[in-house]
Design a protein around this motif. Sequence first.
Motif, PDB file in Angstrom:
ATOM      1  N   PRO A  22       0.824  -1.219   0.000  1.00 39.08           N
ATOM      2  CA  PRO A  22       0.000   0.000   0.000  1.00 39.08           C
ATOM      3  C   PRO A  22       0.855   1.267   0.000  1.00 39.08           C
ATOM      4  CG  PRO A  22      -0.694  -1.517   1.741  1.00 39.08           C
ATOM      5  CD  PRO A  22       0.593  -2.048   1.178  1.00 39.08           C
ATOM      6  N   VAL A  23       0.385   2.263  -0.721  1.00 38.56           N
ATOM      7  CA  VAL A  23       1.048   3.567  -0.767  1.00 38.56           C
ATOM      8  C   VAL A  23       0.300   4.529   0.153  1.00 38.56           C
ATOM      9  CG1 VAL A  23       1.979   3.254  -3.093  1.00 38.56           C
ATOM     10  CG2 VAL A  23      -0.284   4.271  -2.798  1.00 38.56           C
ATOM     11  N   PRO A  24       0.898   5.672   0.483  1.00 37.67           N
ATOM     12  CA  PRO A  24       0.187   6.640   1.328  1.00 37.67           C
ATOM     13  C   PRO A  24      -1.148   7.044   0.692  1.00 37.67           C
ATOM     14  CG  PRO A  24       2.488   7.256   1.086  1.00 37.67           C
ATOM     15  CD  PRO A  24       2.240   6.125   0.132  1.00 37.67           C
ATOM     16  N   SER A  55       7.209   1.489   4.901  1.00 36.27           N
ATOM     17  CA  SER A  55       6.890   0.541   3.821  1.00 36.27           C
ATOM     18  C   SER A  55       6.141   1.220   2.695  1.00 36.27           C
ATOM     19  CB  SER A  55       6.065  -0.631   4.358  1.00 36.27           C
ATOM     20  OG  SER A  55       6.871  -1.445   5.174  1.00 36.27           O
ATOM     21  N   SER A  56       5.286   2.174   3.025  1.00 35.31           N
ATOM     22  CA  SER A  56       4.545   2.858   1.962  1.00 35.31           C
ATOM     23  C   SER A  56       5.479   3.734   1.131  1.00 35.31           C
ATOM     24  CB  SER A  56       3.377   3.671   2.529  1.00 35.31           C
ATOM     25  OG  SER A  56       3.825   4.767   3.285  1.00 35.31           O
ATOM     26  N   MET A  57       6.511   4.296   1.762  1.00 35.35           N
ATOM     27  CA  MET A  57       7.503   5.059   0.988  1.00 35.35           C
ATOM     28  C   MET A  57       8.310   4.132   0.089  1.00 35.35           C
ATOM     29  SD  MET A  57       7.418   8.282   1.061  1.00 35.35           S
ATOM     30  CE  MET A  57       8.990   8.633   0.308  1.00 35.35           C
ATOM     31  N   LEU A  58       8.639   2.942   0.579  1.00 30.15           N
ATOM     32  CA  LEU A  58       9.351   1.982  -0.258  1.00 30.15           C
ATOM     33  C   LEU A  58       8.479   1.542  -1.426  1.00 30.15           C
ATOM     34  CD1 LEU A  58      11.268  -0.136   2.396  1.00 30.15           C
ATOM     35  CD2 LEU A  58      12.140   1.673   0.897  1.00 30.15           C
ATOM     36  N   ALA A  59       7.169   1.467  -1.202  1.00 28.54           N
ATOM     37  CA  ALA A  59       6.251   1.148  -2.303  1.00 28.54           C
ATOM     38  C   ALA A  59       6.292   2.255  -3.355  1.00 28.54           C
ATOM     39  CB  ALA A  59       4.828   0.970  -1.775  1.00 28.54           C
ATOM     40  N   LEU A  60       6.298   3.517  -2.912  1.00 26.55           N
ATOM     41  CA  LEU A  60       6.389   4.633  -3.865  1.00 26.55           C
ATOM     42  C   LEU A  60       7.698   4.587  -4.652  1.00 26.55           C
ATOM     43  CD1 LEU A  60       5.028   7.660  -1.775  1.00 26.55           C
ATOM     44  CD2 LEU A  60       3.888   6.473  -3.654  1.00 26.55           C
ATOM     45  N   VAL A  61       8.797   4.314  -3.963  1.00 30.20           N
ATOM     46  CA  VAL A  61      10.108   4.250  -4.618  1.00 30.20           C
ATOM     47  C   VAL A  61      10.140   3.108  -5.626  1.00 30.20           C
ATOM     48  CG1 VAL A  61      12.553   3.729  -4.232  1.00 30.20           C
ATOM     49  CG2 VAL A  61      11.390   5.374  -2.746  1.00 30.20           C
ATOM     50  N   ALA A  62       9.680   1.929  -5.214  1.00 31.30           N
ATOM     51  CA  ALA A  62       9.684   0.766  -6.107  1.00 31.30           C
ATOM     52  C   ALA A  62       8.795   1.013  -7.326  1.00 31.30           C
ATOM     53  CB  ALA A  62       9.224  -0.485  -5.358  1.00 31.30           C
ATOM     54  N   ARG A  63       7.615   1.580  -7.130  1.00 33.43           N
ATOM     55  CA  ARG A  63       6.718   1.874  -8.255  1.00 33.43           C
ATOM     56  C   ARG A  63       7.340   2.905  -9.195  1.00 33.43           C
ATOM     57  NH1 ARG A  63       0.550   1.981  -5.777  1.00 33.43           N
ATOM     58  NH2 ARG A  63       0.697  -0.056  -4.759  1.00 33.43           N
ATOM     59  N   ASP A  64       8.004   3.900  -8.622  1.00 32.59           N
ATOM     60  CA  ASP A  64       8.654   4.917  -9.442  1.00 32.59           C
ATOM     61  C   ASP A  64       9.771   4.295 -10.273  1.00 32.59           C
ATOM     62  OD1 ASP A  64       9.061   7.704 -10.254  1.00 32.59           O
ATOM     63  OD2 ASP A  64      10.929   7.559  -9.114  1.00 32.59           O
ATOM     64  N   ALA A  65      10.541   3.397  -9.676  1.00 29.74           N
ATOM     65  CA  ALA A  65      11.634   2.745 -10.407  1.00 29.74           C
ATOM     66  C   ALA A  65      11.089   1.887 -11.552  1.00 29.74           C
ATOM     67  CB  ALA A  65      12.464   1.887  -9.449  1.00 29.74           C
ATOM     68  N   LEU A  66      10.042   1.119 -11.278  1.00 34.22           N
ATOM     69  CA  LEU A  66       9.450   0.279 -12.321  1.00 34.22           C
ATOM     70  C   LEU A  66       8.879   1.136 -13.442  1.00 34.22           C
ATOM     71  CD1 LEU A  66       7.691  -2.424 -10.110  1.00 34.22           C
ATOM     72  CD2 LEU A  66       9.891  -2.592 -11.285  1.00 34.22           C
ATOM     73  N   ASP A  67       8.248   2.238 -13.070  1.00 31.27           N
ATOM     74  CA  ASP A  67       7.706   3.158 -14.074  1.00 31.27           C
ATOM     75  C   ASP A  67       8.830   3.767 -14.910  1.00 31.27           C
ATOM     76  OD1 ASP A  67       5.511   4.829 -15.243  1.00 31.27           O
ATOM     77  OD2 ASP A  67       6.706   6.433 -14.318  1.00 31.27           O
ATOM     78  N   LEU A  68       9.908   4.184 -14.252  1.00 32.04           N
ATOM     79  CA  LEU A  68      11.021   4.816 -14.963  1.00 32.04           C
ATOM     80  C   LEU A  68      11.626   3.884 -16.006  1.00 32.04           C
ATOM     81  CD1 LEU A  68      13.124   7.065 -15.421  1.00 32.04           C
ATOM     82  CD2 LEU A  68      14.427   6.084 -13.506  1.00 32.04           C
ATOM     83  N   VAL A  69      11.951   2.661 -15.621  1.00 30.07           N
ATOM     84  CA  VAL A  69      12.659   1.772 -16.561  1.00 30.07           C
ATOM     85  C   VAL A  69      11.776   1.275 -17.698  1.00 30.07           C
ATOM     86  CG1 VAL A  69      14.381   1.067 -14.858  1.00 30.07           C
ATOM     87  CG2 VAL A  69      12.357  -0.352 -15.236  1.00 30.07           C
ATOM     88  N   THR A  70      10.476   1.457 -17.579  1.00 30.56           N
ATOM     89  CA  THR A  70       9.574   1.050 -18.662  1.00 30.56           C
ATOM     90  C   THR A  70       9.054   2.253 -19.447  1.00 30.56           C
ATOM     91  OG1 THR A  70       7.683   1.021 -17.146  1.00 30.56           O
ATOM     92  CG2 THR A  70       8.869  -1.066 -17.483  1.00 30.56           C
ATOM     93  N   SER A  71       9.606   3.429 -19.187  1.00 35.23           N
ATOM     94  CA  SER A  71       9.151   4.643 -19.861  1.00 35.23           C
ATOM     95  C   SER A  71      10.192   5.112 -20.875  1.00 35.23           C
ATOM     96  CB  SER A  71       8.892   5.754 -18.842  1.00 35.23           C
ATOM     97  OG  SER A  71      10.118   6.254 -18.348  1.00 35.23           O
ATOM     98  N   PRO A  72       9.787   5.928 -21.846  1.00 33.95           N
ATOM     99  CA  PRO A  72      10.750   6.479 -22.804  1.00 33.95           C
ATOM    100  C   PRO A  72      11.828   7.340 -22.150  1.00 33.95           C
ATOM    101  CG  PRO A  72       8.506   6.796 -23.582  1.00 33.95           C
ATOM    102  CD  PRO A  72       8.418   6.283 -22.177  1.00 33.95           C
ATOM    103  N   GLU A  73      11.527   7.958 -21.014  1.00 30.31           N
ATOM    104  CA  GLU A  73      12.524   8.823 -20.394  1.00 30.31           C
ATOM    105  C   GLU A  73      13.694   8.038 -19.780  1.00 30.31           C
ATOM    106  OE1 GLU A  73      10.240   9.832 -16.170  1.00 30.31           O
ATOM    107  OE2 GLU A  73      10.594  11.419 -17.594  1.00 30.31           O
ATOM    108  N   PHE A  74      13.585   6.727 -19.702  1.00 35.02           N
ATOM    109  CA  PHE A  74      14.685   5.926 -19.170  1.00 35.02           C
ATOM    110  C   PHE A  74      15.958   6.107 -19.993  1.00 35.02           C
ATOM    111  CE2 PHE A  74      16.864   1.708 -18.602  1.00 35.02           C
ATOM    112  CZ  PHE A  74      17.338   1.981 -17.331  1.00 35.02           C
ATOM    113  N   SER A  75      15.793   6.381 -21.276  1.00 33.45           N
ATOM    114  CA  SER A  75      16.970   6.590 -22.135  1.00 33.45           C
ATOM    115  C   SER A  75      17.713   7.876 -21.767  1.00 33.45           C
ATOM    116  CB  SER A  75      16.555   6.625 -23.607  1.00 33.45           C
ATOM    117  OG  SER A  75      15.738   7.758 -23.848  1.00 33.45           O
TER     118      SER A  75
END
Length: 178
Positions: free
Chosen positions: A90-92, A111-131
């Motif tokens: 769960p996130v905040p 734990s909710s902050m770690l969820a935000l960090v993990a979701r942000d990382a997954l979003d980043l590496v699957t987005s065009p801005e990862f390049s």
Amino acid sequence: MTERFRAGAGRLCLDFIRTLRYRGTPAETEELPDERAWGAWVDQFGPFSSPVVPGSSRDARAVREAVYELVTGSLRPASRQRLNRFAASPVPAPSLAVSGELRWQAADPGSSMLALVARDALDLVTSPEFSRVRRCAGERCGALFLDTSRPGTRRWCSMEVCGNQAKKSTYRAKATAP
């Protein structure tokens, strides 16, 4: 609030991995050695309006290393599982206070902050801005950052710190050259 941790990498997950400063160098510094430091990071980067007292900082360091592996292309299966597990947490949640102010709450803020960090990382590496994720060209730095400059040619994580140091070094070298 005085900022204790470096910010400005362009994404929450990139700011988070900066908590192992000067990674891979003799000056490597752990900025999340205990729960107090982890709570200070959550207070600085999280959405909570009051200070947070999270549980163990061990999970925070483990997630940080998993995010680093993901972003640098060296993700191990155990780290992938860790990221997926925390991303599913769960996130905040927002709530409206009687005063009309928006407040964020979570049963376990750490734990909710770690969820935000993990979701942000997954979003980043699957987005065009990862390049556009870059490693700082600063001699001692090496921090990762998101290059949001229009031409995509940014070299330093911070012009005020690493860029300024590089320019000073170049100037001094030219000034002392025969």
